[in-house]
Design an enzyme around this catalytic site. Structure first.
Site, short mmCIF file in Angstrom:
data_model
loop_
_atom_site.label_atom_id
_atom_site.label_comp_id
_atom_site.label_asym_id
_atom_site.label_seq_id
_atom_site.Cartn_x
_atom_site.Cartn_y
_atom_site.Cartn_z
N HIS A 243 0.84 -1.20 0.00
CA HIS A 243 0.00 0.00 0.00
C HIS A 243 0.86 1.24 0.00
CE1 HIS A 243 -3.72 2.22 0.84
NE2 HIS A 243 -2.92 3.05 1.48
N ASP B 198 -14.32 4.15 8.65
CA ASP B 198 -13.25 4.92 8.02
C ASP B 198 -13.79 5.71 6.84
OD1 ASP B 198 -10.46 5.68 7.30
OD2 ASP B 198 -10.98 4.52 5.52
N ARG C 159 -12.98 14.13 7.36
CA ARG C 159 -11.64 14.73 7.49
C ARG C 159 -11.28 15.52 6.25
NH1 ARG C 159 -8.38 9.76 7.88
NH2 ARG C 159 -6.63 11.16 7.70
N SER D 206 -6.60 4.90 9.59
CA SER D 206 -7.43 4.78 8.38
C SER D 206 -6.85 3.72 7.44
CB SER D 206 -7.48 6.16 7.70
OG SER D 206 -7.96 6.06 6.39
N LYS E 165 -8.08 -0.65 6.95
CA LYS E 165 -8.45 -1.28 5.67
C LYS E 165 -7.50 -2.43 5.33
CE LYS E 165 -8.54 2.87 4.03
NZ LYS E 165 -8.75 4.23 3.59
N1 URA Z 1 -5.28 7.16 2.60
C1 URA Z 1 -6.21 6.63 3.41
O1 URA Z 1 -6.77 5.58 3.12
N2 URA Z 1 -6.49 7.26 4.55
C2 URA Z 1 -5.91 8.41 4.93
O2 URA Z 1 -6.22 8.93 5.98
C3 URA Z 1 -4.94 8.97 4.08
C4 URA Z 1 -4.63 8.31 2.92
#
Ligand code: URA
Length: 434
Positions: free
Chosen positions: A82, A161, A168, A183, A187
């Site tokens: 990621h 999230d 946010r 966040s 995931k």
């Molecule tokens: N990518 C995400 O999935 N969450 C964040 O807070 C910032 C980048």
């Protein structure tokens, strides 16, 4: 328990208990905690930070707010990769097939782009016919049959999230280390892979503008993964300039295909070699990084990495004639060139400006409901370190809408720095946390 007391406590810099965090996440997901209280808490967290324990609890509560994926039916050590976001970041499209060709099962859920950062899903969908909306049964079968699937996130993964991220985004609380860490990691944990490799970007085209903050974010995400029993490694990389030559969905597919054939800029190849070999190590298909690196070189030169990508594209409905011959991939019809204002060496091509200009040309979304022009984007004719003569083309802009050129051109004013002396070459790899 009252939400206002939780906000007050965090405002004063005190640690929240696990129960308070769980109460907030459950209430916010279900709608009993309103947006205005969630915004206040997000801002308090932004200024007061969170301890490792608070971040881990927040991550697990968000992971458990929706569905989680169980990949245990798929044999082998599944490795996820990621990036915290960047400009021209096509690394997943390159390293996932490389790792799969080396025997590491890749069962990856990726995201779409928002703002100046692109998303792997949009890039893949720019290949005619390719779908990333793959149901669970087909997803599992594809990974079992060919060792790789890169698909869109299922609808109900981490709904807490999803809601908090959208909030946010409009309350200037994205660039908070505890909130980015929880966040992303919620995931990753929900998506089920056994091991996680993170690309934590730093610089103008990243959420973390300084290396110090990027290292901190990397440490926190590694701590969360480790505490959750998933071996996690983070590599901090420079995102002050775009990665490679192409920014924009189809342009990036072209560059990724070239890289899978071993034809890419040194800097992009260095990043891909680093990430692919670390995925192979995490997947226990090699014992040393040197062994992993030679496996990467082998699967590129014998064509098996490209074949993995091609198999995946075909399995997901894509027309492989467009990747077998990338000149078939249509770019947006209107071209505009940004030229060198003077002669000299290029010292900087600002990643944020290029990412935003690319979005303004139609390659990205300003809001999550915007449509994307797959053929739009920016091609870097020249890179940092190159010498240019006044009037040489540095950037080539592509769009389908002529009216978008002036805004994109304005955004690029001042983005290119040229000076007399040759800049020192620097590696894009800054550090590693494990
Ligand atoms: N990518 C995400 O999935 N969450 C964040 O807070 C910032 C980048």
């Amino acid at each position: 328990m009252r939400t206002v007391d939780i906000i007050e406590k965090k405002k004063l810099g005190q640690e929240l208990t696990d129960e308070e965090i769980a109460f907030f996440i459950k209430g916010y997901t279900e709608g009993t905690v309103p947006d205005y209280q969630a915004s206040a808490l997000a801002m308090a967290v932004y200024f007061q930070d969170m301890s490792d324990r608070e971040i881990s609890t927040l991550t697990l509560c968000m992971r458990d707010s929706g569905d989680t994926v169980d990949l245990s039916d798929i044999p082998g050590i599944k490795v996820d990769k990621h990036s915290t976001g960047g400009v021209g970041d096509k690394v997943t499209m390159i390293v996932a097939p490389i790792a799969a060709a080396c025997g590491v099962p890749i069962a990856k859920m990726s995201g779409r782009g928002l703002g100046f950062t692109g998303g792997t899903i949009d890039k893949l969908e720019s290949i005619p016919g390719l779908s990333t909306a793959v149901d669970n049964e087909r997803f599992f079968k594809q990974v079992k049959d060919m060792g790789i699937a890169v698909v869109g996130q299922t609808g109900n993964l981490c709904p807490a999230d999803k809601k908090l991220y959208a909030l946010r985004d409009v309350t200037a609380t994205i660039d908070s280390i505890p909130m980015i860490a929880s966040s992303i990691m919620s995931k990753k944990l929900a998506a089920g892979s056994d091991r996680i490799l993170l690309d934590v970007t730093t610089g103008s085209g990243a959420f973390m503008k300084s290396t110090e903050r990027a290292m901190k974010l990397a440490e926190r995400m590694v701590a969360i993964g480790t505490a959750a029993g998933r071996k996690t490694v983070a590599i901090v990389t420079d995102m002050n300039t775009p990665l490679g030559r192409c920014v924009g969905n189809r342009l990036e597919v072209m560059e990724a295909v070239d890289a899978l054939h071993g034809k890419a800029e040194t800097e992009l190849m260095e990043i891909c070699l680093t990430f692919a070999s670390n995925m192979i190590l995490l997947g226990e298909k090699a014992e040393t990084i040197e062994e992993a690196e030679s496996m990467v070189e082998r699967v590129i030169s014998d064509g098996s990495a490209y074949k993995k990508f091609r198999d995946m594209v075909m399995a997901q409905g894509g027309d492989v004639s467009y990747i077998d011959d990338i000149s078939k991939l249509e770019l947006a019809p209107i071209e505009y060139e940004i030229k060198a204002a003077k002669s000299g060496y290029i010292h900087n091509i600002d990643a944020l400006a290029v990412g935003e200009a690319s979005m303004l040309l139609g390659a990205g979304r300003e809001t999550k409901d915007d449509n994307i022009d797959f053929g739009a984007g920016i091609y870097l004719e020249k890179l940092v370190g190159d010498y240019v003569n006044e009037g040489d083309t540095i950037l080539r802009l592509y769009t389908s809408d002529k009216s978008k050129i002036s805004n994109a051109g304005r955004r690029l004013e001042g983005a290119i720095v040229i000076s007399e002396n040759k800049p020192e070459g620097k590696s894009k790899i800054i550090g590693k946390v494990e």
